[in-house]
Write a protein that holds these residues in place. Structure first.
Motif, PDB file in Angstrom:
ATOM      1  N   SER A  68      11.877  -7.480  11.970  1.00 37.08           N
ATOM      2  CA  SER A  68      12.249  -7.967  10.628  1.00 37.08           C
ATOM      3  C   SER A  68      13.092  -6.935   9.899  1.00 37.08           C
ATOM      4  N   TYR A  69      13.869  -7.409   8.934  1.00 40.61           N
ATOM      5  CA  TYR A  69      14.480  -6.476   7.992  1.00 40.61           C
ATOM      6  C   TYR A  69      13.352  -5.790   7.229  1.00 40.61           C
ATOM      7  N   SER A  70      13.533  -4.511   6.936  1.00 38.99           N
ATOM      8  CA  SER A  70      12.473  -3.814   6.200  1.00 38.99           C
ATOM      9  C   SER A  70      12.892  -3.486   4.770  1.00 38.99           C
ATOM     10  N   PHE A  71      14.145  -3.835   4.395  1.00 42.52           N
ATOM     11  CA  PHE A  71      14.673  -3.330   3.111  1.00 42.52           C
ATOM     12  C   PHE A  71      14.077  -4.022   1.890  1.00 42.52           C
ATOM     13  N   SER A  72      13.495  -5.209   2.055  1.00 41.80           N
ATOM     14  CA  SER A  72      12.981  -5.939   0.897  1.00 41.80           C
ATOM     15  C   SER A  72      11.491  -6.212   1.069  1.00 41.80           C
ATOM     16  N   LYS A  73      10.707  -5.622   0.180  1.00 41.20           N
ATOM     17  CA  LYS A  73       9.261  -5.812   0.226  1.00 41.20           C
ATOM     18  C   LYS A  73       8.914  -7.283   0.005  1.00 41.20           C
ATOM     19  N   GLU A  74       9.662  -7.889  -0.902  1.00 42.31           N
ATOM     20  CA  GLU A  74       9.401  -9.291  -1.233  1.00 42.31           C
ATOM     21  C   GLU A  74       9.634 -10.179  -0.005  1.00 42.31           C
ATOM     22  N   LEU A  75      10.719  -9.878   0.708  1.00 45.06           N
ATOM     23  CA  LEU A  75      11.028 -10.638   1.927  1.00 45.06           C
ATOM     24  C   LEU A  75       9.919 -10.462   2.967  1.00 45.06           C
ATOM     25  N   LEU A  76       9.472  -9.239   3.121  1.00 47.65           N
ATOM     26  CA  LEU A  76       8.399  -8.967   4.091  1.00 47.65           C
ATOM     27  C   LEU A  76       7.132  -9.715   3.701  1.00 47.65           C
ATOM     28  N   GLU A  77       6.845  -9.755   2.425  1.00 46.42           N
ATOM     29  CA  GLU A  77       5.615 -10.400   1.948  1.00 46.42           C
ATOM     30  C   GLU A  77       5.658 -11.901   2.155  1.00 46.42           C
ATOM     31  N   GLU A  78       6.834 -12.505   1.976  1.00 47.35           N
ATOM     32  CA  GLU A  78       6.854 -13.978   1.973  1.00 47.35           C
ATOM     33  C   GLU A  78       7.077 -14.581   3.366  1.00 47.35           C
ATOM     34  N   TRP A  79       7.507 -13.769   4.343  1.00 47.92           N
ATOM     35  CA  TRP A  79       7.805 -14.364   5.653  1.00 47.92           C
ATOM     36  C   TRP A  79       6.630 -14.196   6.617  1.00 47.92           C
ATOM     37  N   ASN A  80       6.220 -15.305   7.236  1.00 48.06           N
ATOM     38  CA  ASN A  80       5.147 -15.262   8.237  1.00 48.06           C
ATOM     39  C   ASN A  80       5.719 -15.568   9.608  1.00 48.06           C
ATOM     40  N   TRP A  81       5.466 -14.688  10.556  1.00 43.32           N
ATOM     41  CA  TRP A  81       5.866 -14.965  11.934  1.00 43.32           C
ATOM     42  C   TRP A  81       4.755 -15.753  12.616  1.00 43.32           C
ATOM     43  N   ALA A  95      -3.120 -16.758  10.354  1.00 41.22           N
ATOM     44  CA  ALA A  95      -2.939 -16.275   8.969  1.00 41.22           C
ATOM     45  C   ALA A  95      -3.614 -14.918   8.767  1.00 41.22           C
ATOM     46  N   ALA A  96      -4.815 -14.777   9.340  1.00 45.44           N
ATOM     47  CA  ALA A  96      -5.551 -13.520   9.127  1.00 45.44           C
ATOM     48  C   ALA A  96      -4.805 -12.355   9.775  1.00 45.44           C
ATOM     49  N   GLU A  97      -4.305 -12.591  10.996  1.00 50.38           N
ATOM     50  CA  GLU A  97      -3.605 -11.497  11.687  1.00 50.38           C
ATOM     51  C   GLU A  97      -2.293 -11.155  10.961  1.00 50.38           C
ATOM     52  N   MET A  98      -1.627 -12.192  10.449  1.00 48.76           N
ATOM     53  CA  MET A  98      -0.365 -11.937   9.728  1.00 48.76           C
ATOM     54  C   MET A  98      -0.647 -11.101   8.476  1.00 48.76           C
ATOM     55  N   ALA A  99      -1.771 -11.375   7.825  1.00 53.27           N
ATOM     56  CA  ALA A  99      -2.127 -10.590   6.620  1.00 53.27           C
ATOM     57  C   ALA A  99      -2.346  -9.130   7.005  1.00 53.27           C
ATOM     58  N   THR A 100      -2.981  -8.916   8.152  1.00 51.72           N
ATOM     59  CA  THR A 100      -3.210  -7.532   8.610  1.00 51.72           C
ATOM     60  C   THR A 100      -1.875  -6.860   8.929  1.00 51.72           C
ATOM     61  N   ILE A 101      -0.993  -7.606   9.586  1.00 54.55           N
ATOM     62  CA  ILE A 101       0.325  -7.046   9.930  1.00 54.55           C
ATOM     63  C   ILE A 101       1.059  -6.656   8.643  1.00 54.55           C
ATOM     64  N   LYS A 102       1.004  -7.537   7.647  1.00 48.90           N
ATOM     65  CA  LYS A 102       1.709  -7.252   6.383  1.00 48.90           C
ATOM     66  C   LYS A 102       1.137  -6.001   5.709  1.00 48.90           C
ATOM     67  N   ALA A 103      -0.186  -5.896   5.749  1.00 44.50           N
ATOM     68  CA  ALA A 103      -0.807  -4.720   5.112  1.00 44.50           C
ATOM     69  C   ALA A 103      -0.373  -3.432   5.820  1.00 44.50           C
ATOM     70  N   GLY A 104      -0.019  -3.561   7.099  1.00 48.30           N
ATOM     71  CA  GLY A 104       0.346  -2.369   7.865  1.00 48.30           C
ATOM     72  C   GLY A 104       1.850  -2.121   7.957  1.00 48.30           C
TER      73      GLY A 104
END
Ligand code: NAP
Length: 549
Positions: free
Chosen positions: A75-88, A234-243
């Motif tokens: 993923s692009y890492s430059f936008s926190k908002e983008l990282l937060e809203e996108w789920n793989w 969803a749970a794993e994606m939340a963990t990925i986002k936190a990390g």
């Protein structure tokens, strides 16, 4: 439309015609470069040959196309908002999902208003007064800019095989990198795939699921480890986002920006049992771990390389039922990891299916493509009939996309000619004699996990453009000394790497392109942190190694 001719530049920057920058390509690098230049308040225009954004992920719609590196690390890492809203949805996402992601990025940052689609750049000419570039599209329209930024991609100039009769086939014929947007059905069809690189492997394992009969024409087998893809809930994606912060930090610390980093031990510093157990563990681990996270010496020490090579060969023999077919699938001319390893999902089992046949074209070369299929010669003359031929024959890599544009620098010098006897760049970004041309993912840059490298490359280029504007500079150019020093450095860091002793797109070889049969050092093969440190140093010293005017 952002065009406005001969207007004063921002901050009193000398007037420029049309645009501050023209970017060629709306793939991952072009999109991000546009975003960054807009932040500087510059007028940038992207010309893109396709009808949509995405570059590689726009063109490569072939069946089975998917990531080989972890979706989230891509993923692009430059936008926190983008990282937060996108789920793989998967650890290794498929091409449709990646293309949706890149469209989401373009929409979110409203990028398309500065992108002109269906616009292939045919020519780019440097001019002295005022310093800048004249760009001509295939439709004949002309545009001017202070900077020319190439975001053309290292793997985006597809090549068809040089086989007699290509083009005469009357059935369906597709190159994987020019796959149609409408679905292609293989059900009940006789299908041929030519090529067994990363693309061919992904295509073959998918097409074999539904084809009536599939014939694979293989010239060089590759070492393919299992991908081990899985869904992300969803749970794993939340963990990925936190990390994410730690994960991106790790990517910046590893050799090639992947999540995996080499084991500090040497292959023979452990017992035979420990070594075998470690290889087993890596073979069962998702992604590039077996390539990028193996013993530290497997890509530099012949004996170490032979150990992992032997391990993977044994796996292939275990998985393919017919020993003769297994032997054909085992590479004999290069060791494990010395070419880009294609990741696979039940690839070897495909050859156990009754509807699949492997043809080794070293024994029975393809002689010609015919109206109804193809003919082979060598030890067995045969005539094959097909409904569909798929060319998974790769790309004129790294320099191919540059070669396909008539790029001329100072004195009308053609870039292709300049590079004829060997690549010469400064940091992989600039070329002497081509002022104000800035390359993203050009020759001699660190590739690795591409979006990580792209983000750094774009930020560095943006820093240089920012500096030029702040200093009211209208011309930035690499010096001969700077180019000589960087080119020597790129050669020296490539020494001792087994991959540079092997024919592949990474060493500039393409049997289908005239003049590309001699190996060259085409990419920077030192570590990504070392590459960044050198570029940072140049910026920190005010770009004094460049000719600035
Ligand atoms: P490639 O690795 O260059 O493979 C091309 C294949 O076509 C090779 O097997 C080649 O054989 C064969 N070939 C070429 N010309 C031929 C001819 N005239 N007759 C018979 N066979 C011929 O290209 P690719 O598979 O498209 O992959 C290129 C790169 O794209 C990869 O290495 C990877 O970096 C990237 N990629 C990434 C992903 C991903 O991340 N998921 C997926 C696909 C590709 P020889 O080896 O003998 O030349």
């Amino acid at each position: 439309m952002t065009a406005s001719k001969e207007t004063p530049g921002p901050n009193g920057w000398a007037p420029v015609p049309d645009y501050d920058a023209i970017i060629i390509g709306a793939g991952i690098s072009g999109l991000y470069q546009l975003y960054r230049l807009r932040e500087l308040g510059l007028r940038a225009r992207v010309f893109e040959a396709g009808t949509g954004v995405g570059g590689t992920w726009y063109w490569n719609r072939y069946p089975g196309a998917r990531f080989d590196s972890e979706s989230y690390s891509y993923s692009y890492s430059f936008s926190k908002e983008l990282l937060e809203e996108w789920n793989w949805s998967e650890h290794f996402a498929g091409q449709p999902e990646t293309l949706r992601y890149l469209n989401h990025v373009a929409d979110k940052f409203d990028l398309c208003r500065d992108i002109q689609f269906r616009s292939r750049v045919a020519e780019a000419r440097y001019r002295d007064a005022p310093h800048g570039w004249d760009v001509t599209l295939e439709d004949g329209s002309r545009h001017r800019a202070r900077f020319l930024i190439t975001a053309v991609g290292p793997l985006s100039a597809p090549t068809m095989p040089r086989i007699e009769g290509v083009g005469t086939f009357q059935g369906e014929a597709y190159h994987t990198a020019r796959w149609p947007h409408a679905p292609v059905s293989f059900a009940g069809k006789r299908v041929a795939v030519i090529g067994t690189g990363a693309t061919g492997v992904q295509t073959i394992q998918e097409v074999a699921k539904t084809a009536g009969h599939l014939t694979v024409f293989q010239r060089t087998p590759n070492w393919c480890p299992p991908l081990h893809n899985s869904k992300i809930d969803a749970a794993e994606m939340a963990t990925i986002k936190a990390g994410y912060p730690q994960m991106f930090k790790r990517c910046l610390e590893t050799f090639a920006c992947f999540l995996h980093t080499p084991d500090p031990r040497g292959t023979f510093e452990v017992s035979d049992e420990e070594r075998e157990a470690f290889f087993e563990k890596l073979y069962a681990t998702p992604g590039f771990g077996i390539w990028q996270g193996n013993f530290r010496d497997i890509l530099t020490d012949r004996r170490a390389n032979a150990a992992i090579t032997d391990f993977v060969a044994r796996k292939i023999r275990q998985r393919v039922k017919d020993p003769k077919v297994a032997e054909k699938l085992i590479p004999k001319n290069h060791g494990f990891g010395t070419r880009r390893v294609p990741m696979e999902t039940k690839y070897y089992e495909v050859y156990n299916q009754p509807n699949v046949r492997l043809v080794d074209i070293n024994e029975t070369p393809i002689e010609r493509i015919t109206a109804h299929g193809l003919t082979t010669g060598g030890i067995e003359t045969a005539e094959y009939e097909f409904d569909i031929i798929i060319y998974a024959t790769g790309f004129d890599a790294i320099t191919g996309s540059f070669d396909r544009i008539d790029i001329r620098g100072v004195g009308g010098r053609l870039l292709k000619d300049k590079w004829k006897n060997g690549l010469e760049t400064y940091l992989g970004v600039l070329v002497e004699g081509f002022p104000n041309m800035l390359m993203l993912m050009g020759p001699h840059t660190a590739l690795g996990n591409i979006p990580r490298s792209i983000e750094y490359n774009v930020d560095w280029v943006t820093g240089l453009v920012r500096h030029a504007r702040a200093q009211n500079l209208t011309c930035v150019e690499a010096t001969e000394a700077g180019v000589a020093s960087w080119t020597d450095h790129v050669k020296s860091v490539g020494e001792g790497l087994l991959s540079n002793e092997v024919n592949s797109w990474m060493t500039g070889i393409n049997s289908n392109v005239a003049g590309k049969q001699t190996r060259m050092i085409a990419r920077y093969s030192g570590s990504a942190p070392a590459y960044r440190a050198r570029c940072d140093e140049v910026a920190a010293k005010g770009y004094g190694e460049l000719r600035l005017a």
